[in-house]
Enzyme design. Structure first.
Site, PDB file in Angstrom:
ATOM      1  N   CYS A 134      20.723   2.472  18.711  1.00 28.26           N
ATOM      2  CA  CYS A 134      21.716   1.725  19.474  1.00 28.26           C
ATOM      3  C   CYS A 134      21.025   0.723  20.408  1.00 28.26           C
ATOM      4  O   CYS A 134      20.136  -0.004  19.988  1.00 28.26           O
ATOM      5  CB  CYS A 134      22.616   2.711  20.215  1.00 28.26           C
ATOM      6  N   THR A 135      21.393   0.709  21.677  1.00 28.54           N
ATOM      7  CA  THR A 135      20.814  -0.257  22.607  1.00 28.54           C
ATOM      8  C   THR A 135      19.432   0.140  23.101  1.00 28.54           C
ATOM      9  O   THR A 135      18.876  -0.520  23.980  1.00 28.54           O
ATOM     10  CB  THR A 135      21.744  -0.476  23.813  1.00 28.54           C
TER      11      THR A 135
END
Length: 239
Positions: A134-135
């Site tokens: 993800c981030t």
């Protein structure tokens, strides 16, 4: 898999799934690594391997690490305890970085040593893989590890990623789970970490063992799509 020493990084505000998903993939992949590649898994085989040393489930080559071993409050409110702090962590040749709200706190991650630790593992000569979920790709980027690297991030953060990390080669494709550029593997949203972990397993020990791990974990969904950089071209690849 036992030749990999896998450090899963945690910090305040890290996303739970980004840590637990890869941890489980690598734990199961390591635990069943010695099962004959060409042999189907019987119930007896599974029971024997899974129940061996049942009183201690920890493996020496799969562990969590954080700035502290005090309780960490994760992105969705769960509280986790890291196996090690940066002061006493064993040597690692794989580093896995989560996203979550805490991945936005770049200055805090710089101040508490998280960026330095990730950079140290990722740039040492024996590093095998650098992975984000993800981030977590923002954290890799702010550690200086994605300049010129084909990568992806959570699909709802493309614009912010390009603004903050213009030197990275962001792949905008909402249908993929991961992008692999050499030893760097980056992923889409939290559950994409499962597919990215499967790709790492496949890259390291082969497709047959990856498929067996998929079966063991009842990962029965359609094959997960990704992109791998080969000879300068991104090629579709499913796991």
């Amino acid at each position: 898999m036992t030749d990999l020493s896998i450090a899963l990084v945690m910090f305040d505000g890290a996303e739970e799934q980004d840590v637990v998903g890869p941890y489980e993939m690598f734990w199961w992949g390591t635990t069943f690594d010695n099962h004959p590649e060409a042999q189907d898994m019987t119930e007896a085989d599974f029971s024997y391997t899974f129940n061996t040393n049942a009183t201690s489930r920890r493996l020496p080559n799969v562990f969590t690490v954080a700035p502290t071993t005090a309780p960490i409050t994760m992105s969705s409110g769960m509280r986790f305890l890291a196996d090690y702090s940066f002061d006493n962590v064993p040597a690692a040749n794989v580093v896995v970085v989560p996203g979550g709200e805490g991945a936005r706190a770049t200055e805090a991650l710089r101040a508490n040593g998280t960026l330095d630790y990730i950079r140290k593992v990722a740039t040492q000569a024996d590093c095998k893989y650098v992975m984000s979920v993800c981030t977590g790709s923002f954290v890799l980027g702010h550690a200086g590890l994605l300049d010129g690297v084909h990568c992806t991030t959570y699909m709802n953060q493309y614009n912010r990623f390009e603004h903050e990390l213009p030197a990275a080669k962001l792949v905008r494709n909402t249908s993929i789970n991961f992008v692999q550029d050499g030893k760097h593997l980056t992923s889409n949203g939290p559950c994409s970490g499962l597919a990215t972990s499967l790709r790492l397993v496949e890259d390291h020990v082969g497709t047959r063992k990856k498929d067996k791990l998929r079966e063991l974990l009842s990962f029965v969904y359609p094959t997960a799509e990704g992109l791998i950089l080969k000879d300068g071209t991104l090629v579709e690849h499913n796991v």
